[in-house]
Motif scaffolding. Structure first.
Motif, short mmCIF file in Angstrom:
data_model
loop_
_atom_site.label_atom_id
_atom_site.label_comp_id
_atom_site.label_asym_id
_atom_site.label_seq_id
_atom_site.Cartn_x
_atom_site.Cartn_y
_atom_site.Cartn_z
N GLU A 177 2.25 1.76 -3.42
CA GLU A 177 1.16 2.23 -4.29
C GLU A 177 0.96 3.74 -4.12
N ARG A 178 0.93 4.22 -2.89
CA ARG A 178 0.80 5.65 -2.62
C ARG A 178 2.02 6.41 -3.15
N MET A 205 5.39 11.47 2.44
CA MET A 205 5.91 10.18 1.99
C MET A 205 7.37 10.00 2.40
N GLU A 230 1.61 6.86 -6.82
CA GLU A 230 0.62 7.91 -7.10
C GLU A 230 1.27 9.29 -6.99
N LEU A 231 2.10 9.46 -5.98
CA LEU A 231 2.81 10.73 -5.82
C LEU A 231 3.70 11.00 -7.02
N LEU A 241 2.47 16.37 -0.08
CA LEU A 241 2.27 14.92 -0.10
C LEU A 241 3.62 14.21 -0.13
N LEU A 288 0.83 -1.21 0.00
CA LEU A 288 0.00 0.00 0.00
C LEU A 288 0.86 1.26 0.00
N PHE A 289 1.96 1.22 0.74
CA PHE A 289 2.87 2.36 0.78
C PHE A 289 3.48 2.60 -0.60
#
Length: 135
Positions: free
Chosen positions: A39-40, A61, A43-44, A57, A36-37
């Motif tokens: 994946e985020r 991260m 996205e960033l 953001l 999940l990390f």
């Protein structure tokens, strides 16, 4: 913001992503949370070229990398700490912040004059005198 500067940092983010992937493949961390990390993180990276103002953001991260994965904190490119700023600057000593401030001033001066500025090359040139003195 100059495209080459963003591209330089996108390259560093790709490098950091590779480290994160290798960490997951080594099974040193819980897989679901890590997936999940990443994946985020992706996205960033995808949004950053289109919305560079969304650096807050990125701050979150990068700070999470330090807190979640302290074993790789020394591998996080220092340029990313400066690029995202904010809380990321807590992981930098004052001398390093001063060096990045100098680079930033040089970048803005070059942009005002319409001159090209290669962040990576300028960063290397700035660190040369220190390296020479160490030898």
């Amino acid at each position: 913001m100059a495209t080459s500067y963003i591209n330089h940092n996108l390259t560093l983010l790709a490098h950091l992503r590779g480290i994160l992937i290798a960490l997951g493949e080594a099974e040193q961390i819980p897989d679901e949370s890590h997936a999940l990390f990443v994946e985020r993180f992706d996205e960033l990276v995808k949004a950053l070229p289109n919305i560079p103002e969304e650096r807050h953001l990125g701050q979150d991260m990068i700070c999470q990398v330090f807190h979640r994965y302290p074993q790789i904190a020394h591998l996080v490119p220092r340029d990313l700490l400066w690029f995202f700023g904010g809380d990321c600057l807590h992981f930098m000593p004052e001398e390093e912040i001063a060096q990045f401030q100098d680079l930033e001033e040089r970048r803005f001066a070059a942009e005002e004059k319409g001159e090209p500025f290669d962040w990576g090359q300028e960063r290397q040139l700035l660190s040369l005198p220190e390296q020479t003195a160490k030898h």
